[in-house]
Design a protein around this motif. Structure first.
Motif, mmCIF file in Angstrom:
data_model
loop_
_atom_site.group_PDB
_atom_site.id
_atom_site.type_symbol
_atom_site.label_atom_id
_atom_site.label_comp_id
_atom_site.label_asym_id
_atom_site.label_seq_id
_atom_site.Cartn_x
_atom_site.Cartn_y
_atom_site.Cartn_z
ATOM 1 N N PRO A 82 -3.515 -11.722 6.166
ATOM 2 C CA PRO A 82 -4.483 -11.599 5.067
ATOM 3 C C PRO A 82 -4.579 -10.203 4.468
ATOM 4 N N ASP A 83 -4.099 -9.197 5.182
ATOM 5 C CA ASP A 83 -4.259 -7.816 4.716
ATOM 6 C C ASP A 83 -2.948 -7.081 4.937
ATOM 7 N N ILE A 84 -2.147 -6.939 3.873
ATOM 8 C CA ILE A 84 -0.824 -6.311 4.014
ATOM 9 C C ILE A 84 -0.798 -5.027 3.170
ATOM 10 N N GLN A 85 -1.691 -4.114 3.455
ATOM 11 C CA GLN A 85 -1.720 -2.841 2.738
ATOM 12 C C GLN A 85 -0.728 -1.891 3.402
ATOM 13 N N HIS A 86 0.560 -2.125 3.142
ATOM 14 C CA HIS A 86 1.632 -1.413 3.829
ATOM 15 C C HIS A 86 1.909 -0.061 3.183
ATOM 16 N N LEU A 87 2.788 0.698 3.843
ATOM 17 C CA LEU A 87 3.259 1.982 3.337
ATOM 18 C C LEU A 87 4.697 1.880 2.829
ATOM 19 N N GLY A 88 5.155 0.651 2.601
ATOM 20 C CA GLY A 88 6.551 0.442 2.241
ATOM 21 C C GLY A 88 6.987 1.127 0.965
ATOM 22 N N PHE A 89 6.071 1.324 0.027
ATOM 23 C CA PHE A 89 6.372 2.043 -1.201
ATOM 24 C C PHE A 89 5.696 3.412 -1.218
ATOM 25 N N GLY A 90 5.324 3.901 -0.029
ATOM 26 C CA GLY A 90 4.602 5.153 0.020
ATOM 27 C C GLY A 90 3.174 4.966 -0.443
ATOM 28 N N SER A 91 2.565 6.051 -0.909
ATOM 29 C CA SER A 91 1.204 6.011 -1.422
ATOM 30 C C SER A 91 0.938 7.329 -2.130
#
Length: 412
Positions: A343-352
């Motif tokens: 339900p919560d996929i606030q990943h770092l895959g694209f940085g931030s």
């Protein structure tokens, strides 16, 4: 850690088939530095996210004063000036704004959306090219040529020239890889040559677009005169080189890592075949679970920073291990499990932060279309070998080859 040196362990090729046990070990000491100096390694989600938004963290390698980091030989000391990826505000912000005008909102809000039909056509053509065989290399026959074709068409590179920058792109991407102990002079010399050749090629394209602009992005970069004024010729060249390299290297890995993960989770592959809408969640979970960019090794403190009670001195190099943060149990429940229903996929895959991936909307769409069509068209796909051989690049991590076999192609 008393085993092999930390940076060697992080970048060691043997770790690349499954680096995640090492990342779990790193997270036990969230701020790490070897006794003989070198970069500070940050591996937990909240610390990485905070530092990516911290204005005291610089992307400009000229701010590095600490010793012991062999990676930070500047790519700027080559035929092209630094791209905005390697700059700080205000220059970063100016160039990123100018690049975004022909690429996305608010000035070109439908640029990526309107490419959907063309992207789908490229995917269908590549799959048709598999022919009657029952075995393919996903990398060579699909996940590499797809984003290469897309970014070349977006920028306006003639189709007959699409293959010319393959070796340049591979060489420049390899130059990003931190390999402690390697000769940085030799690595920089090879990278310099590739960047020079790419720069000369792009310079010819730029002059053609000045004389005869088209509807491609390179023409708009050359002719646009927005509030920030025009780009200089060298800024156009540097930006175009960045988009060509970054516009396909990460997407190749995202698609390949995605197909590998789906083949390891056949129940999810079957769900995607039946419900293409699941592709959105699958790609987001892939960006968390198997991110194409594993770490960001080119950040420097421009002031003393305290992280979890450890003071990182001004001028120090910092490595942010995004892939370790993406599997941090302090942030994600059951992080080692691939779960597109998360339900919560606030990943770092694209940085931030200000350096978050410029091409994220395009990469997302490419991966969604690619994985959906592979799932739909391939009948009973299976891995030939697991794990597959990986590229020798710890920053941009992905299989060099992904050989699969299948029973046939379903009708289009």
């Amino acid at each position: 850690m008393t085993q092999a040196p930390l940076l060697r362990r992080i970048t060691d090729y043997a770790n690349r088939a499954d680096p995640y046990p090492l990342y779990a070990e790193l997270r036990k000491t969230p701020v790490l530095q070897e006794e003989d100096g070198g970069p500070f390694v940050i591996s937990t989600y909240w610390d990485i996210q905070s530092l990516l938004h911290d204005p005291r963290i610089s992307s400009d390698a000229s701010n590095l004063t600490a010793q012991g980091d062999e990676l930070t030989e500047r790519e700027e000391e080559t035929a092209l000036p630094p791209s905005f990826l390697r700059l700080d505000p205000p220059e970063h912000d100016r160039l990123r704004r100018m690049t975004n005008r022909p690429f996305g909102p608010p000035h070109s809000p439908r640029r990526v959306h309107d490419m959907r039909g063309e992207l789908a056509g490229i995917v269908s053509g590549l799959i048709a090219g598999f022919g009657d065989t029952d075995r393919i290399d996903v990398v060579d026959q699909f996940s590499y040529p797809f984003p290469v074709t897309v970014i070349c068409r977006l920028l306006g590179v003639p189709r007959e020239d699409e293959a010319r920058f393959h070796s340049w792109a591979d060489t420049i991407a390899a130059g990003l890889d931190p390999v402690p102990g390697d000769d940085p002079t030799q690595r920089n010399r090879v990278t310099h040559e590739a960047r020079m050749q790419l720069g000369m090629y792009l310079a010819g394209l730029v002059e053609e677009r000045r004389k005869t602009p088209g509807d491609d992005m390179l023409s708009e970069l050359v002719t646009s005169h927005g509030p920030d004024g025009p780009m200089t010729t060298m800024e156009v060249l540097s930006t175009a080189a960045l988009l060509l390299i970054a516009g396909h290297e990460t997407t190749v890995n995202l698609i390949t890592n995605g197909m590998l993960t789906l083949l390891r989770h056949p129940e999810v592959l079957e769900r995607l075949r039946d419900d293409p809408r699941l592709a959105v969640n699958i790609v987001e979970e892939l960006l968390r679970y198997e991110p194409p960019v594993q770490l960001v090794p080119q950040r420097t403190c421009i002031a003393d920073i305290e992280v979890r009670g450890v003071t990182i001195p001004k001028g120090s190099s910092i490595w942010l291990v995004l892939a370790a943060g993406n599997r941090d149990p302090e942030r994600f429940k059951d992080p080692e499990r691939f779960d597109p229903d998360r339900p919560d996929i606030q990943h770092l895959g694209f940085g931030s932060g200000i350096h978050s991936c410029f091409g994220a909307p395009l990469a997302r769409l490419e991966a969604q279309l690619a994985l959906t069509e592979l799932a739909r068209r391939l009948d009973n796909p299976r891995l030939v070998e697991d794990p597959p051989p990986y590229r020798q690049n710890a920053v941009l991590r992905g299989p060099r080859h992904l050989n699969i076999t299948f029973d046939g192609l379903r009708p289009q």
